[in-house]
Write an enzyme that holds these catalytic residues in place. Structure first.
Site, mmCIF file in Angstrom:
data_model
loop_
_atom_site.group_PDB
_atom_site.id
_atom_site.type_symbol
_atom_site.label_atom_id
_atom_site.label_comp_id
_atom_site.label_asym_id
_atom_site.label_seq_id
_atom_site.Cartn_x
_atom_site.Cartn_y
_atom_site.Cartn_z
ATOM 1 N N GLU A 172 0.806 -1.211 0.000
ATOM 2 C CA GLU A 172 0.000 0.000 0.000
ATOM 3 C C GLU A 172 0.848 1.275 0.000
ATOM 4 O OE1 GLU A 172 -3.765 0.086 0.354
ATOM 5 O OE2 GLU A 172 -3.332 -1.840 -0.580
ATOM 6 N N HIS A 250 -4.597 1.999 7.184
ATOM 7 C CA HIS A 250 -3.169 2.215 6.949
ATOM 8 C C HIS A 250 -2.535 2.743 8.222
ATOM 9 C CE1 HIS A 250 -4.196 2.883 2.437
ATOM 10 N NE2 HIS A 250 -3.737 1.673 2.607
ATOM 11 N N CYS A 371 -2.630 11.796 3.634
ATOM 12 C CA CYS A 371 -2.945 10.909 2.509
ATOM 13 C C CYS A 371 -2.647 11.592 1.178
ATOM 14 C CB CYS A 371 -4.417 10.503 2.529
ATOM 15 S SG CYS A 371 -4.829 9.206 3.708
#
Length: 448
Positions: A172, A250, A371
């Site tokens: 990721e 995450h 992000c």
């Protein structure tokens, strides 16, 4: 050496499809009307504010959406309009997936190792395979082309292939990676956080039961090998399963690090003390852990406010002081705002300023300030070796604002995604954007 934050531009098809299982905000807002223009302008406003405050700021373009080629691969045929119409009728969730603007969250784009830490003295990039969700699995090829177009000089930059897109090597990107060092100009230790182990794991090892663990230990280890990091440069830590089940999909939703500072929630790591001790033993400078206890902030508050998905930035004056850029939701949550004032600003740590930014359009889809950026530590020579026009200045900011105002809609519903005119508008916009950024042809429709 300076850290450059490369923010992803929000794409013209920004919509709330609720595609990310385990991302509480994304699931909660699925199906609602979005405002792509406002989303893009909010992202640009954050970039401009940081640039004006002396931080190095870069820009990355969005992906080509809708990805009609993906729909054709899945058996839809005819003209583009016919493909969109049939997908809307037969598989609306697929249509939403191929229209996703999730590439805006460039923390997932790749993992980056600075030249200072690499044996060959080059900056290393590996695009994330993002295989855990279909809408993000569509991104790596274009991401690789974009990174190769910007970081083009092979004497300065090294590009690795994305890991095999299988569950065992689920990667990721930098959302699960943090580099810690005294300063950006000194050798660092790389903290890789994973959710599960694919091969030969301990049967007694705890794993989440409600939501999937996306990053594997094997993927993190492979990235470290690709980038030539040795055992003394890397720490691998398991994310706490209870945090994943609370919506921490995450690690950057529950921890953020910069320089020698690691700001984290008590429930971030399954083995908190072991993780801290290994970091301390491998770092040349003293680690500065800033721990937020569960009694001060619940996991629910951490996830809803995205405090830990804030940007932690080293002030450009060389003082060692840091600025924390938080989403507006932090100010709206009493427990979170009290923690910021009492524990962060009032504590014994380098965080001297908290800046609140409105990124609601992104937050509703499950992504906060951190992000939206990919951190790349670059020397002055490496910055001068970038290709294209991607470092933000007033001229580029003005051009991008005008571009958004010209091409973006201010209202988009899930039903609008089947509009063939939206697809045409997007291609026109992206073609113009590659000219503004001077990065050449990077999109499938440009490559033929």
């Amino acid at each position: 050496m300076r850290e450059v934050n490369f923010d992803g531009l929000v794409g013209p098809t920004h919509n709330y499809a609720g595609l990310a299982h385990g991302n509480v905000a994304s699931m909660r807002h699925g199906g609602l009307e979005s405002n792509p223009k406002e989303a893009a302008l909010q992202g640009l406003a954050k970039m401009k504010a940081l640039k004006d405050s002396g931080f190095a700021q870069g820009v990355l373009p969005p992906q080509q959406r809708p990805d009609i080629g993906a729909l054709r691969d899945l058996g839809f045929s005819g003209s583009n309009a016919q493909v969109l119409e049939r997908a809307a009728l037969d598989a609306p969730q697929l249509l939403r997936a191929v229209c996703s603007a999730s590439s805006m969250w460039t923390a997932n784009a790749a993992t980056v190792t600075p030249s200072l830490d690499a044996a060959d003295s080059r900056v290393h990039f590996t695009p994330a395979n993002l295989q855990s969700s279909f809408h993000r699995f569509l991104e790596p090829r274009t991401t690789a082309r974009v990174l190769a177009a910007i970081f083009r000089d092979e004497t300065r930059f090294a590009h690795h292939p994305a890991l095999p897109a299988t569950p065992a090597f689920s990667d990721e990107g930098a959302a699960n990676h943090t580099r810690l060092a005294a300063t950006h100009g000194e050798a660092g230790v790389h903290l890789f956080v994973y959710g599960r182990q694919a091969f030969g794991g301990d049967n007694d090892r705890k794993e989440p039961v409600r939501y999937p663990a996306r990053q594997t230990l094997e993927a993190s280890q492979a990235i470290a090998r690709q980038h030539g990091l040795n055992d003394a440069q890397a720490v691998f830590a398991q994310q706490h399963p209870e945090a994943i089940d609370a919506g921490v999909f995450h690690n950057d939703v529950i921890a953020v690090g910069n320089g020698p500072v690691l700001l984290y929630h008590e429930m971030a790591f399954l083995e908190e003390e072991r993780t801290l001790e290994e970091l301390r033993s491998k770092m040349a400078a003293p680690l500065i852990p800033v721990r937020v206890p569960l009694e001060a902030m619940s996991l629910e508050d951490a996830v809803s406010s995205y405090l830990f998905n804030s940007q932690l930035l080293s002030d450009s004056d060389g003082s060692g002081a840091m600025t924390l850029v938080v989403p507006g939701e932090c100010q709206e949550n009493e427990a979170v705002w009290r923690t910021i004032q009492d524990l962060l600003l009032g504590g014994n740590n380098p965080i001297g300023e908290v800046v609140v930014k409105d990124v609601k359009q992104s937050m509703r889809n499950g992504g906060g300030p951190a992000c939206l950026r990919l951190r790349v530590v670059l020397s002055e020579d490496e910055r001068s070796g970038l290709s294209g026009r991607v470092l933000l200045d007033d001229g580029l900011y003005g051009d991008l604002i005008a571009w958004v105002e010209k091409h973006y809609r201010d209202r988009l519903t899930p039903e609008d995604l089947a509009d063939p005119q939206l697809a045409e508008e997007t291609l026109t916009a992206l073609d113009e954007l590659t000219q503004i950024l001077a990065i050449g042809n990077v999109y499938p429709f440009q490559l033929g």
